[in-house]
Structures are given as structure tokens and as C-alpha cells.
Write a protein that holds these residues in place. Structure first.
Motif, PDB file in Angstrom:
ATOM      1  N   LYS A 261       0.830  -1.203   0.000  1.00  0.00           N
ATOM      2  CA  LYS A 261       0.000   0.000   0.000  1.00  0.00           C
ATOM      3  C   LYS A 261       0.865   1.254   0.000  1.00  0.00           C
ATOM      4  CE  LYS A 261      -4.494   1.233   1.768  1.00  0.00           C
ATOM      5  NZ  LYS A 261      -5.596   0.853   2.690  1.00  0.00           N
ATOM      6  N   ARG A 264       1.975   2.039  -3.480  1.00  0.00           N
ATOM      7  CA  ARG A 264       0.898   2.638  -4.279  1.00  0.00           C
ATOM      8  C   ARG A 264       0.796   4.139  -3.989  1.00  0.00           C
ATOM      9  NH1 ARG A 264      -3.305  -0.308  -2.523  1.00  0.00           N
ATOM     10  NH2 ARG A 264      -2.588  -2.040  -3.803  1.00  0.00           N
ATOM     11  N   GLN A 267       3.555   5.965  -5.770  1.00  0.00           N
ATOM     12  CA  GLN A 267       3.338   6.011  -7.220  1.00  0.00           C
ATOM     13  C   GLN A 267       2.211   6.964  -7.599  1.00  0.00           C
ATOM     14  OE1 GLN A 267       2.643   1.841  -7.928  1.00  0.00           O
ATOM     15  NE2 GLN A 267       4.774   1.413  -8.456  1.00  0.00           N
ATOM     16  N   ASP A 268       1.090   6.903  -6.859  1.00  0.00           N
ATOM     17  CA  ASP A 268      -0.109   7.640  -7.247  1.00  0.00           C
ATOM     18  C   ASP A 268      -0.358   8.904  -6.438  1.00  0.00           C
ATOM     19  OD1 ASP A 268      -0.448   5.463  -8.916  1.00  0.00           O
ATOM     20  OD2 ASP A 268      -1.833   4.436  -7.530  1.00  0.00           O
ATOM     21  N   GLN A 270      -1.861   9.043  -3.674  1.00  0.00           N
ATOM     22  CA  GLN A 270      -3.226   8.931  -3.176  1.00  0.00           C
ATOM     23  C   GLN A 270      -3.284   7.901  -2.049  1.00  0.00           C
ATOM     24  OE1 GLN A 270      -5.562   8.008  -6.722  1.00  0.00           O
ATOM     25  NE2 GLN A 270      -6.250  10.144  -6.835  1.00  0.00           N
ATOM     26  N   PRO A 279     -10.187   7.094  -3.073  1.00  0.00           N
ATOM     27  CA  PRO A 279      -8.827   7.536  -2.746  1.00  0.00           C
ATOM     28  C   PRO A 279      -8.798   9.027  -2.431  1.00  0.00           C
ATOM     29  CG  PRO A 279      -8.885   6.303  -4.817  1.00  0.00           C
ATOM     30  CD  PRO A 279     -10.292   6.632  -4.467  1.00  0.00           C
ATOM     31  N   SER A 281      -6.206  12.349  -2.327  1.00  0.00           N
ATOM     32  CA  SER A 281      -4.908  12.852  -2.792  1.00  0.00           C
ATOM     33  C   SER A 281      -4.119  13.447  -1.630  1.00  0.00           C
ATOM     34  CB  SER A 281      -5.108  13.916  -3.872  1.00  0.00           C
ATOM     35  OG  SER A 281      -5.733  13.365  -5.007  1.00  0.00           O
ATOM     36  N   ARG A 310      11.994   2.896  -4.834  1.00  0.00           N
ATOM     37  CA  ARG A 310      11.173   4.097  -4.705  1.00  0.00           C
ATOM     38  C   ARG A 310      11.644   4.956  -3.526  1.00  0.00           C
ATOM     39  NH1 ARG A 310       7.557   6.602  -8.250  1.00  0.00           N
ATOM     40  NH2 ARG A 310       6.747   4.992  -9.651  1.00  0.00           N
TER      41      ARG A 310
END
Length: 454
Positions: A261, A264, A267-268, A270, A279, A281, A310
Motif C-alpha cells: 500500500k 501505491r 506512485q499515485d 493517493q 482515494p 490525494s 522508490r
């Protein structure tokens, strides 16, 4: 009995008049009974204004800043502290309890010694020595506000240069180093030097939160997500850090289920709360730190490789204190002075004590050093810290460590001098001339050191 007590007080009053230091006597309720002439002269107060009044009343009236008698009344043990009198004088007060045959607190007898002149001279001397040491050894203090980083070594100078370089950008940073080395302080610096310094800086110890709770703490949860969840739900730490920075300390202990998680989010940008479908932001800079080898954990499949890369966009490694003795020496002086000032106890370290501390390899790193300096200031009765006051494991440090590391220390010192000359003259030829060595010799040394670093 009353006549006996009166006669006892009269005899005690006569005895304490002979003492050159101030003497202050209270009963078990901290009510003033006796004061000698030395105390009157020292404080500028008249005993008629003191006798019969409690220490709490005298504090409220501004006669003293705090009372050692009240402290002794609570602990039932001898206590000492620095005190400021109404006339502004600084005194060292030591209170001693006196018990009756039944063990009840009967009297508290306090000796009072004027420390004003000594404190002023000590402060002036410490200031002069401190300025001299700063100029002589080129200590560096980063930031005008907390956090303060003290260093003298080439390694920490490079670390701080890297921090200044990357701090303005929102890039993820991974800080590596053994426990107690100061990883959190470096994270603080990155946040303070960034444009996010007026936004939240949330610190999370991933090892301290149970695995079952870590996901909901980091990412939040919606109403009814699990048994015991708040009816209104709860925002996670990533949402609370929105616009600012989050430090994920001990990232190597994060369970794989939470790592998925976290990847994610990186990356996003969110966050999806536990039990949620929508989700949210977030704009958060992620700094992570660990004392573990994440590459090894990746090989053992205990840490996701994609998450590692990352987090490791920028990697900062901090060496243990045993590998940068120059910093240990600077930190000893810094923290000892800090705690002496904080607790208003004018203590100093003897030269041979400092030498013994510098021979110690500090396995607990900066945290151990900091705690030891505080302990020396508050727990040693003497105002001068001698080698025998140090913990036994420090006293028994073998001198062979110094002999074995002498070559390495000399080379580090040589590198420091050369780099300072290059920074000052910005030319190999001018630096070589200033140092009194051949230009080609200087170039070869720098090339060899550069290869060693790589």
C-alpha cells in the motif's frame, strides 16, 4: 518538652552563627525556624522577614526562585540545586533532612554557598575556550534553529552538503546508519531546509506499532472498517502530513502487506483508507530510515525490491561514531556544556577525562554520548569531572584502540587540512604552495582519496 525544644533551637542558632556559609533551617512543614548572619548578608534579607514563613510563601514573595527544602520534604533525601535569590545572586543550596526517633521529618538544614562570581568567571572562561576551539578545530553548527547538528569530520561535512543539496526537492530520501547515530536529526534538517518547513512533520516508528494497527495508523480507516473503529472514521498519518513531510523510521520492520500500500501511495500520491472506496490525494515528502541492510532484506524477500528503489532515490549513509572520532570530541563538549547550562550546574571536564572519553568507541553512538553527558552533569556531586567519575566500561577502554587506528586518524586529519586549503585557495597550485608540498604530490593524494571513497 516546649522548653527543651526552645533550648535546642537556641543552641542550634548559636552553632550555625559560626558557619561561614549561609545556613537556613526549616521544620518538617517547610516553615522557617532559623537563619544565620551569613545567609542574611548573602541574600540581603532580614531574618525577621523570613522566620515563621513557609518556603512556598517566600517563593511567591520573590525571596527565592525555588526551594530545596520543599524538594527534600518530598524525597526525604539530601538534595542540591542552583537557586537565584531576591538580590539576583546565584547560590548552590544543599538541603539535608533530620528525622526524630520515630522516623518523622523534624528539620531540614540547608547550606547556602554563593556561586555568582564563580559562575561568571566560569562562563567567561568557557566562552573564551569555546570560541578558541571553534576557530582552532573548525567545528560546524548547521541551522540557526533546532535541530542543531555539530560536526567536525569530513564525512559529516559531506552528509550535510548532500542534505542542503537535496532538501529543496520533494524527492524520497533513505537514511541509513546504526541505532543512535542521528538519523532523525538529519531528517529534521531535510524538513527544515525545505519549503515544507512550515507544514507538518510527522514521525512514525514502524517497529513500535503492532503490525495489525500499522496500516490503519498510516492510511486511516472509514467508519465500521473493523471492530472497535471510530464511528466517524479516522484520518491516517499520511493525511495528517499532507503538504509536509513524513518520516518512516525503522522502515525495514514494515510488514509486506503494508509495503504494497505504501508503494501505491508513492506512485499515485493517493491514500485509500482501510474499508474505503474513494482515494484521497496527498502531497507528502517521504523520508525513511533504518539500521538494517535493505538490500539483504530484499534478497531474503522480506522487503519489496520495487519499494526499495522508490524510497532510495536519494540515499544518505551515516557512519557510526567510532569511525568519526573528531565528531565525538566535538559532541562531548557540546552536550556537556548544554546540560551544564540547562541545569545551571557550573561543571567542567578535566583534560584527562576528555582524553578517556575520546578513547571510548561509543557503541551506542550519539544517543549514548548525549545520555552520558547528561548523567555526568546531574549525578556526579563534584563540580570537576575526573576519570574515576566515568562509567567503569569507559574507564577500562584499552589504549590499543588508539594505536591501531592511529594511521587512519592521521590520514583523516591530513585530508581535512588538504580539503580546507583547496576550499580556501580554489587551486591545487596555490593550495600546495600554502601547505608547503609539491603540486603533483597534492594531486596524487586527492586522487587516491577519491578512489578510496568510490
Amino acid at each position: 518538652m516546649k522548653n527543651m525544644n526552645t533550648r535546642l533551637h537556641e543552641e542550634l542558632a548559636e552553632v550555625i552563627e559560626w558557619f561561614p556559609d549561609g545556613v537556613y533551617v526549616v521544620d518538617g512543614e517547610c516553615r522557617t525556624l532559623l537563619v544565620n548572619s551569613a545567609y542574611e548578608e548573602l541574600s540581603g534579607s532580614n531574618r525577621r522577614d523570613l522566620i515563621g514563613r513557609t518556603m512556598s510563601e517566600l517563593i511567591q514573595a520573590g525571596f527565592i526562585s525555588e526551594s530545596v527544602s520543599i524538594l527534600v520534604q518530598k524525597t526525604k533525601h539530601s538534595e542540591s540545586l542552583m537557586q537565584v535569590l531576591k538580590n539576583g545572586k546565584e547560590v548552590m543550596v544543599t538541603g539535608n533532612p533530620v528525622f526524630d526517633d520515630r522516623g518523622n521529618l523534624q528539620l531540614i538544614v540547608t547550606s547556602v554557598r554563593d556561586m555568582t562570581a564563580l559562575n561568571r568567571v566560569t562562563l567567561d572562561l568557557e566562552k573564551a575556550i569555546g570560541l578558541s576551539e571553534l576557530n582552532k578545530h573548525h567545528y560546524h553548527v548547521a541551522l540557526d534553529q533546532e535541530p542543531v547538528v555539530i560536526w567536525e569530520s569530513k564525512h559529516m561535512r559531506e552528509v550535510m552538503e548532500k542534505v542542503k543539496q537535496v532538501a529543496p526537492y520533494p524527492t524520497s530520501v533513505l537514511i541509513l546508519g546504526p541505532s543512535g547515530v542521528g538519523k532523525e536529526i538529519i531528517a529534521n534538517c531535510i524538513h527544515q531546509m525545505s519549503e515544507r518547513n512550515h507544514q507538518p512533520f510527522v514521525k512514525v516508528n514502524c517497529a513500535a506499532i503492532p503490525d495489525a494497527l500499522l496500516e490503519s495508523e498510516l492510511f486511516g480507516y472509514e467508519s465500521g472498517a473493523f471492530t472497535g473503529a471510530r464511528r466517524e472514521g479516522k484520518a491516517g498519518l499520511f493525511e495528517l502530513a499532507d503538504g509536509g513531510t513524513i518520516l518512516l523510521d525503522e522502515i525495514g520492520d514494515m510488514p509486506l502487506s503494508v509495503q504494497v500500500k505504501l508503494l501505491r501511495i508513492l506512485q499515485d500520491l493517493q491514500v485509500l483508507r482501510v474499508g474505503g472506496t474513494r482515494p484521497r490525494s496527498v502531497n507528502v515528502r517521504v523520508i525513511s530510515s533504518t539500521n538494517q541492510d535493505l538490500r539483504t532484506l530484499v534478497g531474503e524477500r522480506r522487503f519489496r525490491e520495487d519499494l526499495y528503489y522508490r524510497l532510495q532515490v536519494i540515499e544518505i549513509k551515516i557512519k557510526p561514531l567510532s569511525e568519526r572520532p573528531q565528531d565525538a570530541n566535538a559532541l562531548i563538549g557540546h552536550y556537556f556544556d548544554c546540560y551544564s547550562t540547562k541545569y545551571r550546574i557550573p561543571k567542567r571536564l578535566r583534560k584527562d577525562t576528555v582524553e578517556m572519553l575520546n578513547r571510548y568507541n561509543w557503541p551506542g553512538n550519539v544517543r549514548e554520548l548525549k545520555n552520558m553527558m547528561e548523567s555526568l552533569v546531574v549525578s556526579v556531586p563534584s563540580l570537576v569531572i575526573a576519570p574515576h567519575h566515568l562509567p567503569l566500561h569507559v574507564q577500562t577502554t584499552k589504549d590499543t584502540k588508539r594505536v591501531l587506528s592511529l594511521k587512519r586518524r592521521l590520514e583523516q586529519f591530513e585530508q581535512e587540512i588538504v580539503m580546507e586549503a583547496l576550499n580556501e585557495y580554489a587551486s591545487f597550485r596555490k593550495a600546495a604552495a600554502a601547505l608547503g608540498v609539491d603540486h603533483s604530490t597534492l594531486v596524487k593524494k586527492v586522487q587516491r582519496w577519491s578512489k578510496a571513497v568510490k
